[in-house]
Design an enzyme around this catalytic site. Structure first.
Site, PDB file in Angstrom:
ATOM      1  N   THR A 270       0.849  -1.194   0.000  1.00  0.00           N
ATOM      2  CA  THR A 270       0.000   0.000   0.000  1.00  0.00           C
ATOM      3  C   THR A 270       0.884   1.244   0.000  1.00  0.00           C
ATOM      4  O   THR A 270       1.862   1.310   0.746  1.00  0.00           O
ATOM      5  CB  THR A 270      -0.930   0.022   1.221  1.00  0.00           C
ATOM      6  N   PHE A 272       1.092   5.145   0.839  1.00  0.00           N
ATOM      7  CA  PHE A 272       0.465   6.164   1.672  1.00  0.00           C
ATOM      8  C   PHE A 272       1.028   7.538   1.330  1.00  0.00           C
ATOM      9  O   PHE A 272       2.197   7.661   0.960  1.00  0.00           O
ATOM     10  CB  PHE A 272       0.721   5.885   3.155  1.00  0.00           C
TER      11      PHE A 272
END
Length: 389
Positions: A270, A272
């Site tokens: 992921t 961010f």
């Protein structure tokens, strides 16, 4: 030494034991005070130079002492002065001590782990919703926010793209990538065969879809965050529902780990974004990325022409995301039909590999704004995360 009229640079040096009679360093941020003068500091090095004597004396290399006279110091080694501060030294990338960093979710969420990776030693601030994290920074409750933008399996987090546009006082100041290792959690004594449902964030459920099906867990329950699912299952003492969350969440809420690494793909990462109230100073001495959003007039080839401003300058695009323009959701097009056609109007989010300090990038955006874009905003220009996930 520098004369009293020269430029003075006072830099508080953080030490554990300040010398007597000196002011201790500030507990929060260090401030740099510079008093400019019209002339550069004068550095006297006469005290460091060897005594100059004529040849043949006792102090000469060929004299009676037989001791060679020291050579005059070179310009590079004559005196050790500290390197002048640059704007890059004030970016504060390395440490998060003293910073409050907001994230969405409960303690134990992946976003909290990303916040701690982005700002080592920071104080994390859990927020119920993404919107709350944006507001926390905007209202000075938190200094930074770390929020997900996209996942390698589940795709983009569209909500945060919309919030970026709404909160136009905030800037992207960095990115951080985090490897996500999902676990299947349940209350003590519960077995996998007892589970009928899995609870987690929609993205986490999507990332584990195939594995959950193979385990015989057919039903899915979506909640706001992964750690929140673990907390709810523990509080409610559910016996037929498991949580998809981190191993840290299992420790925090007293759950058993029934299976580890249940994501459908081993490379589950992921990305961010790091948000702040002020942008950082762009640089060209390290890899940078710039994020923008723009809209275009209707017409054939408009998007192709807009993106050509980057291709012609050999600027690499790393991501492109289109979102409906909420202030202008529909556009009426006159296509010589009896009934005017209505089309969605879009905003285009683009990331490209260049710094706003690079004239090449500045020229590309100038070309885009003047020739094609009806709206253009730079969301941030920030260092690329090149660390291991």
């Amino acid at each position: 030494m520098a004369s009293s009229s020269s430029a003075a640079l006072r830099i508080p040096t953080p030490t554990h034991h300040p010398a007597a009679g000196t002011r201790p360093p500030p507990t929060r941020a260090a401030f740099v005070s510079v008093r400019a003068r019209s002339r550069r500091p004068v550095v006297s090095v006469s005290a460091s130079l060897p005594k100059q004597t004529p040849p043949g004396t006792d102090d000469d290399a060929d004299g009676s002492t037989g001791v060679p006279a020291p050579l005059p110091p070179s310009r590079d080694t004559a005196i050790a002065l500290p390197r002048p501060l640059t704007s890059a030294d004030l970016m504060g990338e390395a440490s998060g001590h003293g910073l409050k960093v907001a994230y969405q979710g409960c303690p134990g969420a992946y976003s909290e782990a990303a916040a701690r990776k982005a700002y080592l030693g920071c104080e994390t601030v859990p927020c119920e919703y993404f919107e709350t994290a944006f507001q926390a920074v905007e209202n000075c409750v938190a200094d930074r926010a770390v929020l997900p933008l996209e996942n390698s399996l589940g795709g983009s987090i569209h909500r945060n793209y919309d919030l970026l546009l709404r909160h136009n006082k905030l800037h992207i100041v960095g990115e951080v990538r985090l490897a996500v290792r999902h676990c299947l959690l349940a209350n003590r004594g519960v077995k996998i065969e007892n589970l009928r449902s899995a609870m987690s964030h929609p993205q986490a459920l999507a990332q584990c879809e195939q594995t959950l099906t193979k385990l015989g867990i057919e039903h899915r329950e979506a909640v706001d965050d992964t750690a929140g699912a673990a907390k709810y299952i523990a509080e409610q003492k559910l016996q037929d529902t498991g949580a998809v969350a981190s191993s840290l969440a299992a420790q925090l809420y007293g759950l058993d780990i029934l299976a580890e690494n249940i994501q459908d793909d081993a490379d589950n990462v992921t990305r961010f974004m790091m948000l702040a109230r002020e942008p950082i100073i762009a640089r060209t001495d390290k890899p940078f990325k710039t994020s923008i959003v723009f809209s275009l007039e209707e017409g054939p080839g408009q998007l192709f022409k807009a993106l050509a401003v980057f291709a012609l300058r050999k600027i690499n695009l790393t991501k492109m995301e289109s979102r409906p323009h909420k202030k202008r959701p529909l556009r009426v097009a006159d296509d010589n039909c009896s009934t005017p056609l209505k089309h969605f109007d879009y905003l285009f989010y683009v990331d490209f590999e260049a710094s706003m300090a690079d004239p090449n990038a500045q020229n590309a955006l100038s070309n885009l704004k003047q020739e094609f874009a009806t709206f253009l905003r730079v969301l941030g220009s920030y260092p690329t995360d090149v660390s291991e996930t």
